[in-house]
Design an enzyme around this catalytic site. Structure first.
Site, PDB file in Angstrom:
ATOM      1  N   ASP A  21       1.006  -1.654   0.201  1.00 12.45           N
ATOM      2  CA  ASP A  21       0.074   0.513  -0.176  1.00 12.45           C
ATOM      3  C   ASP A  21       0.933   1.525   0.202  1.00 12.45           C
ATOM      4  O   ASP A  21       1.765   1.514   0.995  1.00 12.45           O
ATOM      5  CB  ASP A  21      -0.903   0.012   1.182  1.00 12.45           C
ATOM      6  CG  ASP A  21      -1.780   1.745   1.212  1.00 12.45           C
ATOM      7  OD1 ASP A  21      -2.208   1.621   0.896  1.00 12.45           O
ATOM      8  OD2 ASP A  21      -1.899   0.953   2.846  1.00 12.45           O
ATOM      9  N   ASN A  23      -0.100   4.447  -0.018  1.00 14.16           N
ATOM     10  CA  ASN A  23      -0.487   6.097   0.460  1.00 14.16           C
ATOM     11  C   ASN A  23      -1.383   5.980   1.794  1.00 14.16           C
ATOM     12  O   ASN A  23      -2.627   6.632   1.952  1.00 14.16           O
ATOM     13  CB  ASN A  23      -2.121   6.383  -0.837  1.00 14.16           C
ATOM     14  CG  ASN A  23      -3.266   5.341  -1.246  1.00 14.16           C
ATOM     15  OD1 ASN A  23      -3.290   4.272  -0.299  1.00 14.16           O
ATOM     16  ND2 ASN A  23      -4.191   5.909  -1.575  1.00 14.16           N
ATOM     17  N   ASP A  25      -4.095   3.715   2.706  1.00 13.12           N
ATOM     18  CA  ASP A  25      -5.316   3.690   2.861  1.00 13.12           C
ATOM     19  C   ASP A  25      -5.673   1.989   3.618  1.00 13.12           C
ATOM     20  O   ASP A  25      -6.772   1.509   3.286  1.00 13.12           O
ATOM     21  CB  ASP A  25      -6.379   4.054   1.669  1.00 13.12           C
ATOM     22  CG  ASP A  25      -5.843   3.402   0.605  1.00 13.12           C
ATOM     23  OD1 ASP A  25      -5.488   2.410   0.581  1.00 13.12           O
ATOM     24  OD2 ASP A  25      -6.467   3.383  -0.420  1.00 13.12           O
ATOM     25  N   ASP A  29      -2.033  -1.278  -3.927  1.00 12.89           N
ATOM     26  CA  ASP A  29      -1.777  -0.316  -5.092  1.00 12.89           C
ATOM     27  C   ASP A  29      -0.962  -0.574  -5.870  1.00 12.89           C
ATOM     28  O   ASP A  29      -0.122  -1.433  -5.673  1.00 12.89           O
ATOM     29  CB  ASP A  29      -2.433   0.823  -4.718  1.00 12.89           C
ATOM     30  CG  ASP A  29      -0.540   1.894  -3.676  1.00 12.89           C
ATOM     31  OD1 ASP A  29      -0.265   1.613  -4.209  1.00 12.89           O
ATOM     32  OD2 ASP A  29      -1.695   2.399  -2.628  1.00 12.89           O
ATOM     33  N   ASP A  98      -5.576 -10.599 -15.360  1.00 16.17           N
ATOM     34  CA  ASP A  98      -6.103 -10.980 -14.919  1.00 16.17           C
ATOM     35  C   ASP A  98      -7.256 -11.131 -16.123  1.00 16.17           C
ATOM     36  O   ASP A  98      -7.875  -9.627 -15.793  1.00 16.17           O
ATOM     37  CB  ASP A  98      -6.972 -11.177 -14.077  1.00 16.17           C
ATOM     38  CG  ASP A  98      -6.953 -12.518 -13.068  1.00 16.17           C
ATOM     39  OD1 ASP A  98      -8.008 -13.409 -13.813  1.00 16.17           O
ATOM     40  OD2 ASP A  98      -6.920 -12.947 -12.263  1.00 16.17           O
ATOM     41  N   ASP A 199      -9.915 -16.280 -16.613  1.00 14.45           N
ATOM     42  CA  ASP A 199     -10.124 -16.640 -15.589  1.00 14.45           C
ATOM     43  C   ASP A 199     -11.296 -17.826 -15.952  1.00 14.45           C
ATOM     44  O   ASP A 199     -12.073 -17.380 -16.082  1.00 14.45           O
ATOM     45  CB  ASP A 199     -11.059 -15.331 -14.790  1.00 14.45           C
ATOM     46  CG  ASP A 199     -11.761 -15.580 -13.209  1.00 14.45           C
ATOM     47  OD1 ASP A 199     -11.215 -15.820 -12.294  1.00 14.45           O
ATOM     48  OD2 ASP A 199     -12.699 -15.413 -13.106  1.00 14.45           O
ATOM     49  N   GLU A 261      -7.222 -20.433 -16.071  1.00 14.45           N
ATOM     50  CA  GLU A 261      -8.566 -21.489 -15.153  1.00 14.45           C
ATOM     51  C   GLU A 261      -9.460 -21.777 -15.807  1.00 14.45           C
ATOM     52  O   GLU A 261     -10.224 -21.924 -15.674  1.00 14.45           O
ATOM     53  CB  GLU A 261      -8.390 -20.595 -14.221  1.00 14.45           C
ATOM     54  CG  GLU A 261      -9.030 -21.527 -13.201  1.00 14.45           C
ATOM     55  CD  GLU A 261      -9.786 -20.420 -12.047  1.00 14.45           C
ATOM     56  OE1 GLU A 261      -9.554 -20.789 -10.973  1.00 14.45           O
ATOM     57  OE2 GLU A 261     -10.027 -18.874 -12.425  1.00 14.45           O
ATOM     58  N   HIS A 324      -4.847 -17.331  -4.851  1.00 11.40           N
ATOM     59  CA  HIS A 324      -5.184 -16.886  -4.063  1.00 11.40           C
ATOM     60  C   HIS A 324      -6.170 -17.814  -3.774  1.00 11.40           C
ATOM     61  O   HIS A 324      -7.531 -16.783  -2.768  1.00 11.40           O
ATOM     62  CB  HIS A 324      -5.597 -15.418  -4.781  1.00 11.40           C
ATOM     63  CG  HIS A 324      -5.941 -15.427  -5.792  1.00 11.40           C
ATOM     64  ND1 HIS A 324      -5.438 -16.114  -7.044  1.00 11.40           N
ATOM     65  CD2 HIS A 324      -7.875 -15.310  -6.216  1.00 11.40           C
ATOM     66  CE1 HIS A 324      -6.727 -16.648  -7.893  1.00 11.40           C
ATOM     67  NE2 HIS A 324      -7.369 -15.810  -7.384  1.00 11.40           N
ATOM     68  N   ASP A 325      -6.860 -18.621  -3.903  1.00 16.62           N
ATOM     69  CA  ASP A 325      -7.920 -19.016  -3.413  1.00 16.62           C
ATOM     70  C   ASP A 325      -7.796 -20.424  -2.859  1.00 16.62           C
ATOM     71  O   ASP A 325      -8.575 -20.970  -2.872  1.00 16.62           O
ATOM     72  CB  ASP A 325      -8.879 -20.070  -5.109  1.00 16.62           C
ATOM     73  CG  ASP A 325      -9.578 -18.573  -6.150  1.00 16.62           C
ATOM     74  OD1 ASP A 325      -9.519 -17.252  -5.531  1.00 16.62           O
ATOM     75  OD2 ASP A 325      -8.734 -18.841  -7.455  1.00 16.62           O
TER      76      ASP A 325
HETATM   77  C1  GLC Z   1     -12.038 -18.050 -10.395  1.00 16.13           C
HETATM   78  C2  GLC Z   1     -10.375 -17.153  -9.293  1.00 16.13           C
HETATM   79  C3  GLC Z   1     -11.516 -16.396  -8.548  1.00 16.13           C
HETATM   80  C4  GLC Z   1     -12.740 -16.403  -8.118  1.00 16.13           C
HETATM   81  C5  GLC Z   1     -13.489 -17.116  -8.954  1.00 16.13           C
HETATM   82  C6  GLC Z   1     -14.962 -15.872  -9.599  1.00 16.13           C
HETATM   83  O1  GLC Z   1     -12.233 -18.984  -9.513  1.00 16.13           O
HETATM   84  O2  GLC Z   1      -9.976 -17.592  -9.389  1.00 16.13           O
HETATM   85  O3  GLC Z   1     -10.812 -16.006  -7.612  1.00 16.13           O
HETATM   86  O4  GLC Z   1     -13.127 -15.510  -7.362  1.00 16.13           O
HETATM   87  O5  GLC Z   1     -13.254 -17.440 -10.724  1.00 16.13           O
HETATM   88  O6  GLC Z   1     -14.639 -14.734 -10.672  1.00 16.13           O
HETATM   89 CA    CA Z   2      -3.629   2.136  -0.775  1.00 18.85          CA
END
Ligand code: GLC
Ligand code: CA
Length: 556
Positions: A21, A23, A25, A29, A98, A199, A261, A324-325
């Site tokens: 981050d 700034n 908040d 970013d 993405d 995605d 994905e 991230h999932d």
């Molecule tokens: C994919 C993404 C996930 C998101 C889902 C809906 O699985 O990696 O984070 O919630 O698609 O877009």
């Molecule tokens: Ca920020």
């Protein structure tokens, strides 16, 4: 195998909200990323993948996009983006974005128009159906729990949403919608980005008529039992036609990397997306790897069976042990506590010496771990909270539902990046949007910079090694050891043979390796715990410490 930059690349995934981050908040970013590009360059990665940074009401943290051509104001401006892209390129790295085109936000102007009336020109951009017996049109379930359909009172029809009800699914059968998506993709590529992570891209082609799901849970398997309907939208007959069209219309005109994905696939079906002769995608994620979790045999099969099948098609594989999932790599595959560092390094060794393009997720290069928060209200993840609420509604005791939440929550991977021992781990000077993991005082990048044996420094050495040794990129993959037991495999290219030895358990072990290589004459390129002693009886028995990983080079 044809050589190309995306086959040679090491990819680093950034979850911008939690990276840095600039700034105060409390939200990561784009300027925060710019400020950390030197760190990424030193790590040695080649490609940065940014999770969505487009305008979004953030129902699913940016995976619900309301404007594909604007940067989310919390993340910065288009100027910040072009600066980030320029600075990334200046350091010899590339950047992929993405691409979320299975669905939009319900606040996207297309959907606002689509829901306005049945005769709106954009009506058909989304998937609408009449009620059945006063309820949803079929029995499909959403990935975030509940029915996959939402009634829209204005027109009295339901719209499909495989994810949240703020993520209506686009109708790819509509050629005008497809043209609009392709134009948007060209627009980003013309700005100079280097490709896309796509995605849930193999969900875009739904079976016409949206039939009920009749599949027994056993057919769907444990992994997909909670999403009946998947057999009618994942990997259907039409998806390949759309991807080939996308390739013709867009991708073929640029030198780009694409990674899909894709779910609900076995190796045979998966290979069709990345068979070079079919002109669809460069790469896809092989989720069997992540789902293998603590099951070593399943992980071996996920690597070996997919490699063998892909190779027959001249297709290129990927290695991914976290994103991230999913919960944190080291918490899932390795061990927390005392063995955290060694086990993180062992799986780093696998990630960077297995065949295919490796994908690293932010923080895994530090061995960041899961969190275990005491209140459901500490959690943010729409998916895990959906599961939690459904469990509570079904009468599952609170303690059990909470344990599930702690274990499954995608927040485990989304806590702020741990840069230093300063307040909020140096991620922000403000209040972070999601709690920082309590272990940041000991576990952070600054501390690991100072410590030669750290996970971070080991990742750097591994990535550098991969750069020096074309064998680790283009070499054949030859599993050597029997299953179960320590994992030993070779990579072989021309006269170079690299042997990787992984003692992926908490126990020390004596491993006879003479059938595979001669450890006394081989060159030890890297080990996370020094050179393992070779027992002196001439039989080539290696004494391996718990979680020891070694990389040797021999000649053929
Ligand atoms: C994919 C993404 C996930 C998101 C889902 C809906 O699985 O990696 O984070 O919630 O698609 O877009
Ligand atoms: Ca920020």
């Amino acid at each position: 195998m044809q050589r190309s930059w995306w086959r040679e690349a090491v990819v680093y995934q950034i979850y911008p909200r939690s990276f840095a981050d600039s700034n105060g908040d409390g939200i990561g970013d784009l300027r925060g990323i710019v400020a950390r590009l030197d760190y990424l360059q030193r790590l040695g990665v080649d490609v940065l993948w940014l999770c969505p940074i487009y305008r979004s009401p953030n129902d699913d943290n940016g995976y619900d996009i309301s404007d594909y051509r604007t940067i989310m104001p919390e993340f910065g401006s288009m100027e910040d983006f072009t600066q980030l892209l320029g600075e990334t390129h200046r350091r010899g790295m590339r950047l992929i974005m993405d691409l979320v085109v299975n669905h939009t936000s319900d606040e996207h102007p297309w959907f606002v128009e689509s829901r306005a009336s049945r005769r709106n020109p954009r009506r058909d951009y989304y998937i609408w159906a009449d009620p059945r017996d006063g309820g949803p049109p079929n029995n499909w379930r959403s990935w975030f729990r509940g029915p996959a359909w939402e009634l829209d009172p204005t027109t009295g029809q339901y719209y499909l949403h495989l994810f949240s009800k703020k993520q209506p699914d686009l109708n790819w059968a509509n050629p005008e919608l497809r043209r609009a998506v392709y134009a948007m993709m060209r627009w980003w590529l013309d700005l100079g980005i280097d490709g896309f992570r796509m995605d849930v891209i193999n969900f875009i082609a739904k079976v016409p008529g949206v039939p009920d799901s009749a599949a027994a849970p056993a057919v769907l398997g444990e992994r997909y039992a909670h999403v009946p309907g998947i057999e009618h939208y994942a990997d259907t007959a039409h998806v390949h036609g759309y991807l080939q069209e996308m390739h013709r219309e867009v991708l073929a005109h640029y030198d780009v990397m694409t990674v899909g994905e894709c779910h609900f696939l076995n190796p045979e079906r998966a290979a069709r997306y990345v068979d070079p002769a079919r002109h669809e995608l460069c790469l896809l994620f092989q989720f069997d790897q992540i789902f293998a979790a603590g099951d070593r045999s399943a992980l071996r099969r996920a690597l070996e069976d997919w490699y063998a099948e892909f190779r027959r098609h001249g297709a290129w594989t990927t290695t991914t042990l976290g994103n991230h999932d999913f919960p944190r790599l080291v918490s899932v595959f390795g061990a927390e506590g005392e063995a955290r560092e060694a086990s993180a390094q062992l799986f780093a060794t696998l990630l960077l010496t297995a065949p295919g393009t490796p994908f690293l997720y932010q923080g895994d290069e530090l061995g960041m771990t899961n969190v275990r928060w005491e209140r459901a209200s500490d959690y943010d993840d729409i998916q895990a909270l959906g599961e939690y609420r459904e469990s509570i509604a079904r009468g599952v005791p609170e303690a059990q539902a909470l344990a599930q939440l702690q274990q499954h929550s995608r927040d485990n991977a989304r806590t702020p990046m741990q840069w230093s021992a300063e307040a909020h781990a140096g991620f922000t000077t403000g209040q972070p949007w999601l709690r920082v993991n309590d272990n940041f005082r000991e576990l952070n990048a600054a501390a690991q910079e100072r410590e030669p044996g750290s996970v971070l420094q080991y990742y750097r050495r591994l990535i550098a090694l991969r750069k020096q040794e074309p064998c680790l990129v283009y070499g054949d993959f030859v599993p050597l050891s029997p299953d179960p037991g320590p994992y030993v495999y070779a990579r072989v290219l021309e006269r170079t043979r690299i042997v990787v030895v992984l003692n992926w358990t908490q126990e020390p072990t004596s491993l006879p390796v003479a059938d595979w290589f001669e450890p006394r004459t081989a060159e030890l390129l890297l080990s996370n715990q020094g050179a393992p002693p070779v027992e002196a009886d001439g039989a080539g028995v290696l004494r391996l410490a718990p979680w020891q990983a070694c990389v040797y080079r021999t000649r053929v």
